[in-house]
Design a protein around this motif. Structure first.
Motif, mmCIF file in Angstrom:
data_model
loop_
_atom_site.group_PDB
_atom_site.id
_atom_site.type_symbol
_atom_site.label_atom_id
_atom_site.label_comp_id
_atom_site.label_asym_id
_atom_site.label_seq_id
_atom_site.Cartn_x
_atom_site.Cartn_y
_atom_site.Cartn_z
ATOM 1 N N ARG A 1 -22.684 82.869 -24.514
ATOM 2 C CA ARG A 1 -23.275 84.065 -23.924
ATOM 3 C C ARG A 1 -22.585 85.270 -24.547
ATOM 4 O O ARG A 1 -21.377 85.243 -24.809
ATOM 5 C CB ARG A 1 -23.055 84.053 -22.414
ATOM 6 C CG ARG A 1 -23.713 85.234 -21.720
ATOM 7 C CD ARG A 1 -23.533 85.143 -20.223
ATOM 8 N NE ARG A 1 -24.115 86.310 -19.580
ATOM 9 C CZ ARG A 1 -23.998 86.585 -18.289
ATOM 10 N NH1 ARG A 1 -23.336 85.754 -17.501
ATOM 11 N NH2 ARG A 1 -24.534 87.667 -17.788
ATOM 12 N N SER B 1 -33.513 86.959 -24.938
ATOM 13 C CA SER B 1 -33.556 86.822 -23.482
ATOM 14 C C SER B 1 -34.993 86.777 -22.971
ATOM 15 O O SER B 1 -35.853 87.533 -23.440
ATOM 16 C CB SER B 1 -32.839 88.003 -22.830
ATOM 17 O OG SER B 1 -32.952 87.931 -21.426
ATOM 18 N N PHE C 1 -35.244 86.981 -19.552
ATOM 19 C CA PHE C 1 -34.913 87.399 -18.186
ATOM 20 C C PHE C 1 -36.085 88.127 -17.516
ATOM 21 O O PHE C 1 -36.402 87.853 -16.362
ATOM 22 C CB PHE C 1 -33.671 88.306 -18.217
ATOM 23 C CG PHE C 1 -33.221 88.786 -16.870
ATOM 24 C CD1 PHE C 1 -32.458 87.977 -16.048
ATOM 25 C CD2 PHE C 1 -33.546 90.054 -16.421
ATOM 26 C CE1 PHE C 1 -32.020 88.409 -14.803
ATOM 27 C CE2 PHE C 1 -33.125 90.508 -15.185
ATOM 28 C CZ PHE C 1 -32.360 89.683 -14.374
ATOM 29 N N GLU D 1 -39.743 80.614 -19.941
ATOM 30 C CA GLU D 1 -38.522 79.810 -20.077
ATOM 31 C C GLU D 1 -38.750 78.548 -20.900
ATOM 32 O O GLU D 1 -38.003 78.261 -21.840
ATOM 33 C CB GLU D 1 -37.987 79.423 -18.696
ATOM 34 C CG GLU D 1 -36.806 78.475 -18.738
ATOM 35 C CD GLU D 1 -36.333 78.051 -17.361
ATOM 36 O OE1 GLU D 1 -35.970 76.869 -17.221
ATOM 37 O OE2 GLU D 1 -36.333 78.876 -16.429
ATOM 38 N N HIS E 1 -28.047 84.563 -24.291
ATOM 39 C CA HIS E 1 -27.968 85.156 -22.955
ATOM 40 C C HIS E 1 -27.816 84.068 -21.893
ATOM 41 O O HIS E 1 -28.122 82.898 -22.133
ATOM 42 C CB HIS E 1 -29.236 85.973 -22.676
ATOM 43 C CG HIS E 1 -29.506 86.980 -23.741
ATOM 44 N ND1 HIS E 1 -29.055 88.277 -23.666
ATOM 45 C CD2 HIS E 1 -30.163 86.883 -24.938
ATOM 46 C CE1 HIS E 1 -29.422 88.939 -24.765
ATOM 47 N NE2 HIS E 1 -30.096 88.106 -25.544
ATOM 48 N N GLN E 2 -27.400 84.478 -20.712
ATOM 49 C CA GLN E 2 -27.205 83.548 -19.602
ATOM 50 C C GLN E 2 -28.447 82.729 -19.325
ATOM 51 O O GLN E 2 -28.375 81.511 -19.178
ATOM 52 C CB GLN E 2 -26.759 84.329 -18.349
ATOM 53 C CG GLN E 2 -26.701 83.491 -17.081
ATOM 54 C CD GLN E 2 -28.011 83.480 -16.320
ATOM 55 O OE1 GLN E 2 -28.598 84.528 -16.071
ATOM 56 N NE2 GLN E 2 -28.483 82.300 -15.940
ATOM 57 N N VAL E 3 -29.624 83.377 -19.242
ATOM 58 C CA VAL E 3 -30.834 82.635 -18.872
ATOM 59 C C VAL E 3 -31.154 81.533 -19.876
ATOM 60 O O VAL E 3 -31.587 80.445 -19.492
ATOM 61 C CB VAL E 3 -32.061 83.563 -18.679
ATOM 62 C CG1 VAL E 3 -31.888 84.453 -17.454
ATOM 63 C CG2 VAL E 3 -32.357 84.385 -19.923
ATOM 64 N N THR F 1 -28.576 78.659 -19.350
ATOM 65 C CA THR F 1 -28.849 77.970 -18.092
ATOM 66 C C THR F 1 -30.096 77.094 -18.213
ATOM 67 O O THR F 1 -30.112 75.952 -17.752
ATOM 68 C CB THR F 1 -28.992 78.976 -16.939
ATOM 69 O OG1 THR F 1 -27.774 79.737 -16.845
ATOM 70 C CG2 THR F 1 -29.249 78.277 -15.617
ATOM 71 N N ILE G 1 -26.096 75.137 -16.806
ATOM 72 C CA ILE G 1 -24.831 75.827 -16.522
ATOM 73 C C ILE G 1 -25.061 77.333 -16.556
ATOM 74 O O ILE G 1 -25.750 77.849 -17.433
ATOM 75 C CB ILE G 1 -23.758 75.430 -17.550
ATOM 76 C CG1 ILE G 1 -23.379 73.963 -17.326
ATOM 77 C CG2 ILE G 1 -22.530 76.334 -17.471
ATOM 78 C CD1 ILE G 1 -22.421 73.402 -18.327
ATOM 79 N N PHE G 2 -24.469 78.039 -15.593
ATOM 80 C CA PHE G 2 -24.528 79.500 -15.524
ATOM 81 C C PHE G 2 -23.237 80.027 -16.149
ATOM 82 O O PHE G 2 -22.215 80.098 -15.482
ATOM 83 C CB PHE G 2 -24.655 79.950 -14.072
ATOM 84 C CG PHE G 2 -24.975 81.408 -13.914
ATOM 85 C CD1 PHE G 2 -24.048 82.389 -14.221
ATOM 86 C CD2 PHE G 2 -26.208 81.801 -13.443
ATOM 87 C CE1 PHE G 2 -24.341 83.734 -14.069
ATOM 88 C CE2 PHE G 2 -26.519 83.141 -13.284
ATOM 89 C CZ PHE G 2 -25.577 84.105 -13.595
ATOM 90 N N GLN H 1 -20.369 82.527 -17.832
ATOM 91 C CA GLN H 1 -19.873 83.890 -17.702
ATOM 92 C C GLN H 1 -20.132 84.626 -19.014
ATOM 93 O O GLN H 1 -20.330 83.998 -20.056
ATOM 94 C CB GLN H 1 -18.369 83.873 -17.454
ATOM 95 C CG GLN H 1 -17.922 83.166 -16.205
ATOM 96 C CD GLN H 1 -16.411 83.119 -16.140
ATOM 97 O OE1 GLN H 1 -15.741 84.142 -16.241
ATOM 98 N NE2 GLN H 1 -15.872 81.920 -16.007
ATOM 99 N N SER H 2 -20.085 85.937 -18.987
ATOM 100 C CA SER H 2 -20.156 86.700 -20.237
ATOM 101 C C SER H 2 -19.028 86.247 -21.134
ATOM 102 O O SER H 2 -17.890 86.089 -20.687
ATOM 103 C CB SER H 2 -20.025 88.199 -19.960
ATOM 104 O OG SER H 2 -21.141 88.671 -19.269
#
Length: 185
Positions: free
Chosen positions: A38, A115, A117, A123, A148-150, A153, A158-159, A161-162
Motif C-alpha cells: 500500500r 484504486s 475505492f 472490484e 491501494h488498500q482496496v 484487501t 487483508i486490510f 496499513q499505509s
C-alpha cells in the motif's frame, strides 16, 4: 503453564515468524514471489471532490512522513539484496510518488493497480486484471507493486496499513499465499 513457559513459547513463535519472513524475502529475491504494498502515508480517505488522475493537486498526496517512508522502503529493499527490480504502480500520485521515492529504477504505471475505492462495483474487474498482470510477469523477475488498500484487501482479504507490504508466493493462488507481512515504518 508458568511465566517461564509462556516466555519460551513467545520466543519460539517469534523465531518461527522471523524464519518465515526470511523465506519470503528469499522467494522475492529469487523471483518466486512478488511484493505488493500500500502506498505510504497520505492523510485522509479517498480523494477530494474534483479528483483528476492527471492533476496531483486534485488528489490526496503523501505528506513528509509518507515521503520518508518511501525512501525507507528503498533502503529496506536494497539492504535485502533487491536492486534489480521491476516497479509497477497505480497511476494515483500517492502510489506513484511512493514507488519513485524508493529510488530503485523506472516506475511503470499499471492501471490494474489503480484504486477502485470510488467504484466498488469494479472490484472483481480490477482484481482479475491484477491477477492477469502478475501472471504475465517474466518468470524469475523481481517485482514490486504499489497500490491501494482496496486492491490489496480484494486480492488477499487483508486490510493493510499505509506503507505495509505483503510478499505473495507465485504463481498467485486463490487466495494468495502470504509468505511475509512487512510492517510499515
Amino acid at each position: 503453564m508458568g511465566r517461564a513457559g509462556l516466555l519460551i513459547c513467545l520466543l519460539f513463535s517469534l523465531e518461527v515468524a522471523q524464519a518465515d519472513d526470511r523465506g519470503g524475502w528469499q522467494a522475492l529475491r529469487e523471483g518466486r514471489a512478488v511484493l505488493i504494498m500500500r502506498h505510504a502515508a497520505a492523510p485522509g480517505l479517498g480523494d477530494p471532490d474534483g479528483f483528476r488522475l492527471d492533476d496531483c493537486t486534485t488528489q490526496r498526496n503523501l505528506d513528509e512522513r509518507g515521503r520518508a517512508e518511501a525512501r525507507q522502503w528503498g533502503v529496506r529493499l536494497r539492504d535485502s539484496g533487491i536492486t534489480n527490480v521491476r516497479i509497477l504502480s497505480s497511476r494515483w500520485c500517492r502510489a506513484r510518488e511512493t514507488a519513485e521515492g524508493m529510488a530503485l529504477g523506472e516506475v511503470q504505471p499499471l492501471p490494474a493497480l489503480d484504486s477502485f475505492f470510488a467504484l466498488p462495483a469494479t472490484e472483481r474487474q480490477y482484481t482479475a486484471a491484477l491477477r492477469q498482470a502478475v501472471a504475465a510477469l517474466e518468470p524469475g523477475s523481481v517485482a514490486v507493486l504499489v497500490t491501494h488498500q482496496v486492491n490489496i484487501t480484494a486480492l488477499t482479504g487483508i486490510f493493510p496499513q499505509s506503507g505495509e507490504g505483503l510478499i505473495l508466493a507465485l504463481p498467485l493462488a486463490e487466495p494468495p499465499v502470504i509468505l511475509a507481512r512487512v510492517a510499515p515504518f
